[in-house]
Enzyme design. Sequence first.
Site, PDB file in Angstrom:
ATOM      1  N   LYS A 252       0.836  -1.204   0.000  1.00  0.00           N
ATOM      2  CA  LYS A 252       0.000   0.000   0.000  1.00  0.00           C
ATOM      3  C   LYS A 252       0.869   1.250   0.000  1.00  0.00           C
ATOM      4  O   LYS A 252       0.593   2.223  -0.683  1.00  0.00           O
ATOM      5  CB  LYS A 252      -0.877   0.026   1.250  1.00  0.00           C
ATOM      6  CG  LYS A 252      -2.058  -0.903   1.202  1.00  0.00           C
ATOM      7  CD  LYS A 252      -2.813  -0.838   2.529  1.00  0.00           C
ATOM      8  CE  LYS A 252      -3.629  -2.105   2.730  1.00  0.00           C
ATOM      9  NZ  LYS A 252      -3.902  -2.408   4.122  1.00  0.00           N
ATOM     10  N   ARG A 253       1.936   1.193   0.811  1.00  0.00           N
ATOM     11  CA  ARG A 253       2.735   2.419   0.961  1.00  0.00           C
ATOM     12  C   ARG A 253       3.426   2.816  -0.343  1.00  0.00           C
ATOM     13  O   ARG A 253       3.801   3.959  -0.530  1.00  0.00           O
ATOM     14  CB  ARG A 253       3.735   2.280   2.108  1.00  0.00           C
ATOM     15  CG  ARG A 253       4.749   1.201   1.918  1.00  0.00           C
ATOM     16  CD  ARG A 253       5.773   1.159   3.043  1.00  0.00           C
ATOM     17  NE  ARG A 253       6.590  -0.025   2.888  1.00  0.00           N
ATOM     18  CZ  ARG A 253       6.232  -1.233   3.297  1.00  0.00           C
ATOM     19  NH1 ARG A 253       5.088  -1.403   3.913  1.00  0.00           N
ATOM     20  NH2 ARG A 253       7.011  -2.284   3.081  1.00  0.00           N
TER      21      ARG A 253
END
Length: 278
Positions: A252-253
């Site tokens: 996600k990051r």
Amino acid sequence: MPGDVTRFAPSPTGFLHLGHAHAALFAAAHAVNGRFLLRIEDIDQTRCRPEYTAAVFDDLAWLGLHWEQPVRQQSQHLEDYRQALGTLEQLGVLYPCFCTRADIVREVGDIHRAPHGPDGVLYPGTCRGLSRAEAQERLAAGLPYALRLDVQQAQQMSGGPLLWTDRRQGVQRAEPQIFGDVVLARKDTPTSYHLAVTVDDALQGVTLVTRGEDLRAATDVHRLLQALLDLPTPDYQFHGLLCGPDGKRLAKRDQAKTLRAMRAEGLTARDVHTLAGF
Ligand code: GLU
């Protein structure tokens, strides 16, 4: 023969990507003739958002998955974790730790040379030696703290070797000490990843825990907690982690492309199954 009870347990800190689709489809595929559960792991209230939880339901339904109701949402069950902490407290395997990250760095000296575990530098045990009176004094002063597991004490307490079964690789011997004295709770959050998943998998009757290879080592800590809390030990099976075009695992990051973006581009649920390896 009844099948397994499996679960997909995302943290709603962003929209799901292809790696999540792989994990969810993997868990569902192992629940044939059994039960497939969904669990929302939202104990980190600073990073989790209700709109991401709503999106989890929407994306998984779009993928064609069916899960049992009610969905367990960790933030609604803090009392269960508090109870487990109480049991551990009574066993005498917890201690309050007042160290900040900077304290730990200072204590270990050369951070690169200090012993490391799967989650980074091992806690040097500074607060393990605090006297009861001193710990009480700091607690009374309202200092922030974490509750750590005294892993050596806990292992002695739990008796003989702790074993668990990897459905692919067979019986494993747990070595929880490689993590050092893990944090099980904090002043404002009466739980942690390790404690919450162990308690939840037992309460939900999960018989086969499926998760990414990156979480394999954590099983040893969970096995120790099961022994201490007198909980059943499920079997485990791990899946590989999908990588992006750059060869790095989807995260996600790093803004991995979300399932909703794929959907908006016109991909079908079938296309996503194929891309996710199913
Ligand atoms: N909630 C964890 C995650 O988002 C996985 C939970 C588990 O498999 O134990 O990666």
